[in-house]
Design a protein around this motif. Structure first.
Motif, PDB file in Angstrom:
ATOM      1  N   ILE A  39       1.150  -0.939   0.132  1.00  0.00           N
ATOM      2  CA  ILE A  39      -0.050   0.038   0.161  1.00  0.00           C
ATOM      3  C   ILE A  39       0.792   1.475   0.136  1.00  0.00           C
ATOM      4  CG2 ILE A  39      -1.378   1.531   1.294  1.00  0.00           C
ATOM      5  CD1 ILE A  39      -2.785  -0.673   2.098  1.00  0.00           C
ATOM      6  N   ALA A  40       1.863   1.014   0.829  1.00  0.00           N
ATOM      7  CA  ALA A  40       2.336   2.578   1.132  1.00  0.00           C
ATOM      8  C   ALA A  40       3.093   2.846  -0.807  1.00  0.00           C
ATOM      9  CB  ALA A  40       3.804   1.949   1.482  1.00  0.00           C
ATOM     10  N   SER A  41       3.379   1.328  -0.680  1.00  0.00           N
ATOM     11  CA  SER A  41       4.703   1.766  -2.384  1.00  0.00           C
ATOM     12  C   SER A  41       3.278   2.287  -3.458  1.00  0.00           C
ATOM     13  CB  SER A  41       5.102   0.045  -2.487  1.00  0.00           C
ATOM     14  OG  SER A  41       5.638   0.376  -3.916  1.00  0.00           O
ATOM     15  N   ILE A  42       2.083   1.916  -3.287  1.00  0.00           N
ATOM     16  CA  ILE A  42       1.873   2.430  -4.286  1.00  0.00           C
ATOM     17  C   ILE A  42       0.823   3.560  -4.507  1.00  0.00           C
ATOM     18  CG2 ILE A  42      -0.356   2.190  -5.503  1.00  0.00           C
ATOM     19  CD1 ILE A  42      -0.755  -0.716  -5.124  1.00  0.00           C
ATOM     20  N   ARG A  43       0.567   4.047  -2.989  1.00  0.00           N
ATOM     21  CA  ARG A  43       0.612   5.407  -2.737  1.00  0.00           C
ATOM     22  C   ARG A  43       2.246   6.304  -3.163  1.00  0.00           C
ATOM     23  NH1 ARG A  43       2.281   6.178   2.962  1.00  0.00           N
ATOM     24  NH2 ARG A  43       4.384   6.172   2.061  1.00  0.00           N
ATOM     25  N   ASP A  44       2.864   6.165  -2.888  1.00  0.00           N
ATOM     26  CA  ASP A  44       4.153   7.095  -2.917  1.00  0.00           C
ATOM     27  C   ASP A  44       3.950   7.215  -5.076  1.00  0.00           C
ATOM     28  OD1 ASP A  44       5.113   7.266  -0.600  1.00  0.00           O
ATOM     29  OD2 ASP A  44       6.907   5.658  -0.792  1.00  0.00           O
ATOM     30  N   PHE A  45       3.808   5.735  -5.306  1.00  0.00           N
ATOM     31  CA  PHE A  45       3.375   5.773  -7.201  1.00  0.00           C
ATOM     32  C   PHE A  45       2.281   6.484  -7.429  1.00  0.00           C
ATOM     33  CE2 PHE A  45       1.429   3.524 -10.455  1.00  0.00           C
ATOM     34  CZ  PHE A  45       2.518   3.618 -11.361  1.00  0.00           C
ATOM     35  N   ALA A  46       1.331   6.544  -6.796  1.00  0.00           N
ATOM     36  CA  ALA A  46       0.034   7.420  -7.717  1.00  0.00           C
ATOM     37  C   ALA A  46       0.733   9.003  -6.745  1.00  0.00           C
ATOM     38  CB  ALA A  46      -0.764   7.320  -6.321  1.00  0.00           C
ATOM     39  N   LEU A  47       1.336   9.124  -5.962  1.00  0.00           N
ATOM     40  CA  LEU A  47       1.674  10.894  -5.599  1.00  0.00           C
ATOM     41  C   LEU A  47       2.956  11.466  -6.418  1.00  0.00           C
ATOM     42  CD1 LEU A  47       1.611  10.877  -1.526  1.00  0.00           C
ATOM     43  CD2 LEU A  47       0.455  12.152  -2.905  1.00  0.00           C
ATOM     44  N   SER A  48       4.150  10.586  -7.470  1.00  0.00           N
ATOM     45  CA  SER A  48       5.039  10.602  -8.030  1.00  0.00           C
ATOM     46  C   SER A  48       4.092  10.240  -9.524  1.00  0.00           C
ATOM     47  CB  SER A  48       5.870   9.574  -7.832  1.00  0.00           C
ATOM     48  OG  SER A  48       5.072   8.114  -8.805  1.00  0.00           O
ATOM     49  N   GLY A  49       2.796  10.383  -9.596  1.00  0.00           N
ATOM     50  CA  GLY A  49       2.892  10.371 -10.883  1.00  0.00           C
ATOM     51  C   GLY A  49       2.133   9.440 -11.629  1.00  0.00           C
ATOM     52  N   GLY A  50       2.214   7.871 -11.144  1.00  0.00           N
ATOM     53  CA  GLY A  50       1.707   7.250 -12.226  1.00  0.00           C
ATOM     54  C   GLY A  50       0.845   7.118 -12.794  1.00  0.00           C
ATOM     55  N   PHE A  51       0.450   5.959 -13.256  1.00  0.00           N
ATOM     56  CA  PHE A  51      -0.468   5.510 -14.009  1.00  0.00           C
ATOM     57  C   PHE A  51      -1.725   4.430 -13.574  1.00  0.00           C
ATOM     58  CE2 PHE A  51       2.365   7.674 -17.040  1.00  0.00           C
ATOM     59  CZ  PHE A  51       1.486   8.459 -17.703  1.00  0.00           C
ATOM     60  N   PHE A  52      -2.669   4.001 -13.797  1.00  0.00           N
ATOM     61  CA  PHE A  52      -3.490   2.978 -13.652  1.00  0.00           C
ATOM     62  C   PHE A  52      -4.117   2.817 -14.796  1.00  0.00           C
ATOM     63  CE2 PHE A  52      -2.053   5.530  -9.535  1.00  0.00           C
ATOM     64  CZ  PHE A  52      -1.409   4.497  -8.383  1.00  0.00           C
ATOM     65  N   PRO A  53      -3.764   1.948 -15.380  1.00  0.00           N
ATOM     66  CA  PRO A  53      -4.652   1.853 -16.623  1.00  0.00           C
ATOM     67  C   PRO A  53      -5.366   0.402 -16.757  1.00  0.00           C
ATOM     68  CG  PRO A  53      -2.330   1.197 -16.964  1.00  0.00           C
ATOM     69  CD  PRO A  53      -2.058   2.051 -15.683  1.00  0.00           C
ATOM     70  N   ASN A  54      -5.740  -0.253 -15.893  1.00  0.00           N
ATOM     71  CA  ASN A  54      -5.656  -1.702 -15.680  1.00  0.00           C
ATOM     72  C   ASN A  54      -7.048  -1.490 -14.877  1.00  0.00           C
ATOM     73  OD1 ASN A  54      -3.994  -2.934 -17.280  1.00  0.00           O
ATOM     74  ND2 ASN A  54      -2.903  -4.044 -15.365  1.00  0.00           N
ATOM     75  N   SER A  55      -8.329  -2.436 -14.982  1.00  0.00           N
ATOM     76  CA  SER A  55      -9.175  -1.998 -14.279  1.00  0.00           C
ATOM     77  C   SER A  55      -9.658  -2.253 -12.831  1.00  0.00           C
ATOM     78  CB  SER A  55     -10.338  -2.801 -15.114  1.00  0.00           C
ATOM     79  OG  SER A  55     -10.607  -1.696 -16.554  1.00  0.00           O
ATOM     80  N   ILE A  56      -9.678  -2.436 -12.127  1.00  0.00           N
ATOM     81  CA  ILE A  56     -10.711  -1.855 -10.666  1.00  0.00           C
ATOM     82  C   ILE A  56     -11.667  -3.111 -11.221  1.00  0.00           C
ATOM     83  CG2 ILE A  56     -11.243  -2.007  -8.839  1.00  0.00           C
ATOM     84  CD1 ILE A  56      -8.492  -0.072  -9.453  1.00  0.00           C
TER      85      ILE A  56
END
Length: 344
Positions: free
Chosen positions: A55-72
């Protein structure tokens, strides 16, 4: 939060429909939850317990402008909060907690939720969502397993190779640097020239996969790793330390270094050698203030009569073979004179 109406695309696979929609992250976070198998008794409980590090890794990824193209992927269980108009092809949501179970994407949602608490602009980021309605536990299990077993992740060698061209905000810096060192190890006149297997090359026996090189080197060069602790911080110095170590071995092997009988031309040999470098050779070189290949060569009593060959690893598992290489090198390691007594 007010109701939201969005267009959908209905998809039917094997007699079961789901709806593809585009939802703001804030809506996804509010309506979804993870039903954990073995903890929650409700229908559809197939998830794992959340991993806080991920979760912490994805939080940092999101804050750095990461993409989320796969469907939830969701299983909608609260019928009163969802309305489907097939004539207009729209789906209306009244946001409520615990409206939809997460079949796939629970860590992405939790990571985004953590990021949103620091950066409110992420509330409005668009997320692709696949919504099933009223699935049974068996149906949820079928979908979960299809995603997590049949749809295999990409090979790590390709991931590490793509770090060379990907945006800085996406990559793992330590893995990217390890990939750069792998490149230098495989250059002409380097100890692993033509022996590191990069994506796209035809399969062959012998050689070391890029994924093995990167994952083995990475602990040495990441922050607070072995090299960082002895102030080897630049790419040039880190690369030279590794290359010089293998050059010292290459000098001993001579013309048989690149032959398939050489244990260091395989994954276990490479990994065991890097383990030895980290545990034995780095402290030795620090004590002598030299990472030259000549310095390392002096610490090895290996000769043409006691070389380590691949045939010695026959019948050993990967971890056993790696440990065997370490032990053999350790037996041939002359760390020099040491004090008979220590002062404390």
């Amino acid at each position: 939060m007010t109701d939201i109406t969005v267009p959908f695309i209905e998809v039917n696979q094997h007699g079961k429909s789901f709806f593809l929609v585009n939802l703001p992250a804030a809506i996804v976070v509010e309506v979804s939850y993870a039903a954990v198998r073995g903890r929650d008794e409700e229908q559809g409980a197939v998830q794992r317990v959340l991993n806080t590090r991920r979760i912490a890794s994805i939080r940092d990824f999101a804050l750095s402008g990461g993409f989320f193209p796969n469907s939830i992927v969701m299983n909608w269980v609260r019928s009163e909060s969802l309305s489907i108009d097939r004539d207009k092809k729209t789906l209306s949501i009244t946001p409520h907690d615990y409206s939809a179970q997460l079949i796939d994407g629970q860590h992405r949602v939790a990571g985004l939720a953590a990021a949103m608490s620091s950066e409110s602009d992420l509330n409005d980021i668009d997320l692709p969502v696949a919504i099933y309605v009223g699935l049974t536990t068996k149906e949820c299990a079928d979908i979960f397993l299809a995603i997590n077993t049949e749809q295999k992740p990409v090979h790590r060698s390709l991931v590490f190779d793509l770090y060379a061209i990907a945006d800085d905000q996406i990559i793992d810096p330590a893995a990217a640097r390890a990939r750069d060192i792998a490149n230098e190890l495989s250059e002409k006149s380097a100890p692993y020239y033509g022996m590191i297997k990069f994506p796209g090359e035809p399969p062959r026996k012998g050689g070391v996969a890029l994924s093995t090189v990167v994952t083995t080197i990475k602990p040495l060069i990441e922050k607070n790793g072995v090299f960082d602790q002895v102030s080897l911080s630049t790419l040039e110095n880190q690369s030279l330390a590794i290359i010089n170590f293998f050059k010292s071995l290459e000098d001993i092997y001579g013309e048989v270094w690149f032959e398939r009988q050489n244990a260091f031309m395989f994954a276990a040999g490479f990994s065991g050698a890097i383990e030895f470098l980290a545990a034995r050779m780095v402290p030795y070189c620090v004590g002598r203030k030299s990472f030259k290949s000549e310095t390392m060569r002096q610490a090895l009593t290996m000769t043409r009569e006691n070389l380590i060959y691949q045939k010695e690893l026959a019948g050993k598992s990967g971890s056993e073979a790696q440990r065997y290489i370490f032990v053999r090198l350790d037996e041939l390691f002359d760390k020099g004179e040491s004090a008979d007594e220590y002062a404390f």
